[in-house]
Design a protein around this motif. Structure first.
Motif, PDB file in Angstrom:
ATOM      1  N   LEU A 113       9.715  29.438  54.708  1.00 35.54           N
ATOM      2  CA  LEU A 113       8.623  29.339  53.741  1.00 35.54           C
ATOM      3  C   LEU A 113       8.194  30.723  53.270  1.00 35.54           C
ATOM      4  O   LEU A 113       7.878  30.923  52.093  1.00 35.54           O
ATOM      5  CB  LEU A 113       7.443  28.603  54.367  1.00 35.54           C
ATOM      6  CG  LEU A 113       7.569  27.084  54.486  1.00 35.54           C
ATOM      7  CD1 LEU A 113       6.494  26.524  55.416  1.00 35.54           C
ATOM      8  CD2 LEU A 113       7.463  26.428  53.113  1.00 35.54           C
ATOM      9  N   GLU A 114       8.193  31.689  54.176  1.00 34.02           N
ATOM     10  CA  GLU A 114       7.803  33.049  53.809  1.00 34.02           C
ATOM     11  C   GLU A 114       8.862  33.733  52.949  1.00 34.02           C
ATOM     12  O   GLU A 114       8.545  34.379  51.937  1.00 34.02           O
ATOM     13  CB  GLU A 114       7.551  33.870  55.070  1.00 34.02           C
ATOM     14  CG  GLU A 114       7.139  35.305  54.795  1.00 34.02           C
ATOM     15  CD  GLU A 114       6.912  36.109  56.058  1.00 34.02           C
ATOM     16  OE1 GLU A 114       6.644  37.322  55.944  1.00 34.02           O
ATOM     17  OE2 GLU A 114       6.996  35.534  57.168  1.00 34.02           O
ATOM     18  N   ARG A 115      10.121  33.582  53.327  1.00 31.88           N
ATOM     19  CA  ARG A 115      11.196  34.305  52.637  1.00 31.88           C
ATOM     20  C   ARG A 115      11.642  33.629  51.353  1.00 31.88           C
ATOM     21  O   ARG A 115      12.055  34.306  50.406  1.00 31.88           O
ATOM     22  CB  ARG A 115      12.393  34.453  53.589  1.00 31.88           C
ATOM     23  CG  ARG A 115      12.154  35.425  54.721  1.00 31.88           C
ATOM     24  CD  ARG A 115      13.133  35.234  55.860  1.00 31.88           C
ATOM     25  NE  ARG A 115      14.513  35.382  55.467  1.00 31.88           N
ATOM     26  CZ  ARG A 115      15.553  35.111  56.276  1.00 31.88           C
ATOM     27  NH1 ARG A 115      15.317  34.677  57.508  1.00 31.88           N
ATOM     28  NH2 ARG A 115      16.782  35.264  55.849  1.00 31.88           N
ATOM     29  N   PHE A 116      11.580  32.294  51.323  1.00 30.68           N
ATOM     30  CA  PHE A 116      12.102  31.542  50.172  1.00 30.68           C
ATOM     31  C   PHE A 116      11.050  30.580  49.628  1.00 30.68           C
ATOM     32  O   PHE A 116      11.364  29.456  49.241  1.00 30.68           O
ATOM     33  CB  PHE A 116      13.355  30.771  50.586  1.00 30.68           C
ATOM     34  CG  PHE A 116      14.431  31.627  51.193  1.00 30.68           C
ATOM     35  CD1 PHE A 116      15.228  32.439  50.399  1.00 30.68           C
ATOM     36  CD2 PHE A 116      14.637  31.647  52.567  1.00 30.68           C
ATOM     37  CE1 PHE A 116      16.222  33.237  50.959  1.00 30.68           C
ATOM     38  CE2 PHE A 116      15.622  32.433  53.144  1.00 30.68           C
ATOM     39  CZ  PHE A 116      16.414  33.240  52.332  1.00 30.68           C
ATOM     40  N   GLY A 117       9.809  31.040  49.571  1.00 29.62           N
ATOM     41  CA  GLY A 117       8.713  30.176  49.158  1.00 29.62           C
ATOM     42  C   GLY A 117       8.899  29.543  47.798  1.00 29.62           C
ATOM     43  O   GLY A 117       8.408  28.432  47.545  1.00 29.62           O
ATOM     44  N   TYR A 118       9.634  30.214  46.907  1.00 26.54           N
ATOM     45  CA  TYR A 118       9.842  29.685  45.556  1.00 26.54           C
ATOM     46  C   TYR A 118      10.629  28.375  45.551  1.00 26.54           C
ATOM     47  O   TYR A 118      10.590  27.631  44.570  1.00 26.54           O
ATOM     48  CB  TYR A 118      10.569  30.725  44.693  1.00 26.54           C
ATOM     49  CG  TYR A 118      11.892  31.186  45.253  1.00 26.54           C
ATOM     50  CD1 TYR A 118      13.080  30.534  44.944  1.00 26.54           C
ATOM     51  CD2 TYR A 118      11.945  32.288  46.112  1.00 26.54           C
ATOM     52  CE1 TYR A 118      14.284  30.956  45.464  1.00 26.54           C
ATOM     53  CE2 TYR A 118      13.148  32.710  46.643  1.00 26.54           C
ATOM     54  CZ  TYR A 118      14.313  32.048  46.316  1.00 26.54           C
ATOM     55  OH  TYR A 118      15.522  32.464  46.848  1.00 26.54           O
ATOM     56  N   LEU A 119      11.330  28.059  46.637  1.00 25.27           N
ATOM     57  CA  LEU A 119      12.086  26.811  46.700  1.00 25.27           C
ATOM     58  C   LEU A 119      11.230  25.631  47.152  1.00 25.27           C
ATOM     59  O   LEU A 119      11.673  24.486  47.071  1.00 25.27           O
ATOM     60  CB  LEU A 119      13.267  26.960  47.660  1.00 25.27           C
ATOM     61  CG  LEU A 119      14.374  27.933  47.241  1.00 25.27           C
ATOM     62  CD1 LEU A 119      15.396  28.088  48.361  1.00 25.27           C
ATOM     63  CD2 LEU A 119      15.069  27.463  45.967  1.00 25.27           C
ATOM     64  N   PHE A 120      10.011  25.905  47.588  1.00 26.50           N
ATOM     65  CA  PHE A 120       9.160  24.873  48.163  1.00 26.50           C
ATOM     66  C   PHE A 120       8.008  24.469  47.236  1.00 26.50           C
ATOM     67  O   PHE A 120       7.103  23.752  47.650  1.00 26.50           O
ATOM     68  CB  PHE A 120       8.602  25.343  49.502  1.00 26.50           C
ATOM     69  CG  PHE A 120       9.669  25.545  50.553  1.00 26.50           C
ATOM     70  CD1 PHE A 120      10.039  24.508  51.389  1.00 26.50           C
ATOM     71  CD2 PHE A 120      10.299  26.770  50.683  1.00 26.50           C
ATOM     72  CE1 PHE A 120      11.015  24.693  52.357  1.00 26.50           C
ATOM     73  CE2 PHE A 120      11.288  26.970  51.645  1.00 26.50           C
ATOM     74  CZ  PHE A 120      11.642  25.921  52.487  1.00 26.50           C
ATOM     75  N   ALA A 121       8.020  24.929  45.990  1.00 22.01           N
ATOM     76  CA  ALA A 121       6.945  24.590  45.051  1.00 22.01           C
ATOM     77  C   ALA A 121       7.500  24.602  43.638  1.00 22.01           C
ATOM     78  O   ALA A 121       8.468  25.320  43.335  1.00 22.01           O
ATOM     79  CB  ALA A 121       5.803  25.593  45.175  1.00 22.01           C
ATOM     80  N   ASP A 122       6.896  23.802  42.762  1.00 20.88           N
ATOM     81  CA  ASP A 122       7.244  23.859  41.338  1.00 20.88           C
ATOM     82  C   ASP A 122       6.810  25.204  40.773  1.00 20.88           C
ATOM     83  O   ASP A 122       5.721  25.702  41.066  1.00 20.88           O
ATOM     84  CB  ASP A 122       6.544  22.731  40.573  1.00 20.88           C
ATOM     85  CG  ASP A 122       7.155  21.364  40.862  1.00 20.88           C
ATOM     86  OD1 ASP A 122       8.387  21.281  40.946  1.00 20.88           O
ATOM     87  OD2 ASP A 122       6.394  20.401  41.014  1.00 20.88           O
TER      88      ASP A 122
END
Length: 261
Positions: A113-122
């Motif tokens: 979530l910290e490193r690839f947060g952009y994949l977890f939200a629109d």
């Protein structure tokens, strides 16, 4: 649950074979089973596909195995050789039009979530839609995804913990050096074990089992068939076949293993 196949998408170590610079080490380039991508597996039934880890070679692995969709991705831990192909999941999400369920232990989920947060939200008003929905494993508790059930257990990887998985009478244990009693209890009764032995003949290795370590642990687990994974360029396929005792052999990219329930 029946008709489950486990496919070795990659059985190489963090560098792969050949490593960058076309380095083959002790591996014979003429032996196709020495060409190894970073460690990952697929677990497939007629209706469900799960992948375990998304290393840097994910696109090549998915295409080679002709995987058209996935129902979930499971992570063993957050080291780069197990996660750095995560962006390729966007292509699968866009094709299916569905957010992909992602599972890991709590430290792994938090780090991703910290490193690839952009994949977890629109992002950008939906121009880049959410790819992943995170979930945390409960160790020892069976998890059913579609018609496939896996049981996660904790492993000691030296510098961190990792997650092993039992699927019927098959278990997958990459990146491990020690197993606690709970893990050994979950492993009890398996027939086939795909297991890390990247320590090979190097007792100074602090994060991967040596062959001697593996032989000792399997005196407790008692798996009948062992496939070694996380193989280094020092571990030539045919050389290993000669060195290993009966019931043990190196895995190779593309190997299919049937799971019995």
């Amino acid at each position: 649950m029946s008709g489950i196949t486990l496919t070795i998408l990659g059985c190489g170590n963090s560098a792969g074979t050949p490593a960058i610079g076309n380095y083959w080490g002790q591996c014979d380039p003429a032996e196709p089973r020495n060409r190894r991508t970073r460690p990952a597996i697929a677990i497939r039934s007629a209706n469900t596909t799960i992948i375990v880890d998304t290393g840097p070679d994910l696109r090549e692995q998915i295409n080679r195995a002709d995987i058209q969709h996935i129902d979930a991705v499971l992570y063993t831990h957050a080291h780069g050789d197990h996660v750095h192909g995560i962006d390729d999941l966007r292509s699968l999400r866009n094709r299916s039009k569905k957010v992909i369920d992602m599972w890991g232990d709590k430290p792994t989920v938090e780090e991703l979530l910290e490193r690839f947060g952009y994949l977890f939200a629109d992002k950008h008003e939906g121009l880049y839609p959410r790819v992943l929905k995170p979930h945390v494993f409960t160790f020892g508790q069976p998890l059913t995804i579609g018609d496939i059930t896996v049981t996660p257990f904790q492993q000691d990887h030296g510098t961190c913990n990792s997650v092993g998985l039992r699927i019927g009478d098959v278990a997958y244990s990459t990146d491990a050096i020690r197993f606690n009693e709970t893990a050994l209890g979950i492993l009890s009764g398996i027939k086939t074990w795909i297991v890390d032995a990247a320590g090979y003949k190097m007792p100074e290795n602090k994060v991967h089992m040596t062959l001697k370590d593996l032989y000792r642990v399997n005196e407790t687990v008692r798996a009948e068939k062992i496939y070694l994974t996380h193989l280094t360029p020092a571990m030539d396929y045919r050389m290993m076949l000669k060195e290993l005792p009966n019931g043990y052999e190196p895995a190779w990219d593309g190997l299919n293993i049937s799971c019995n329930i």
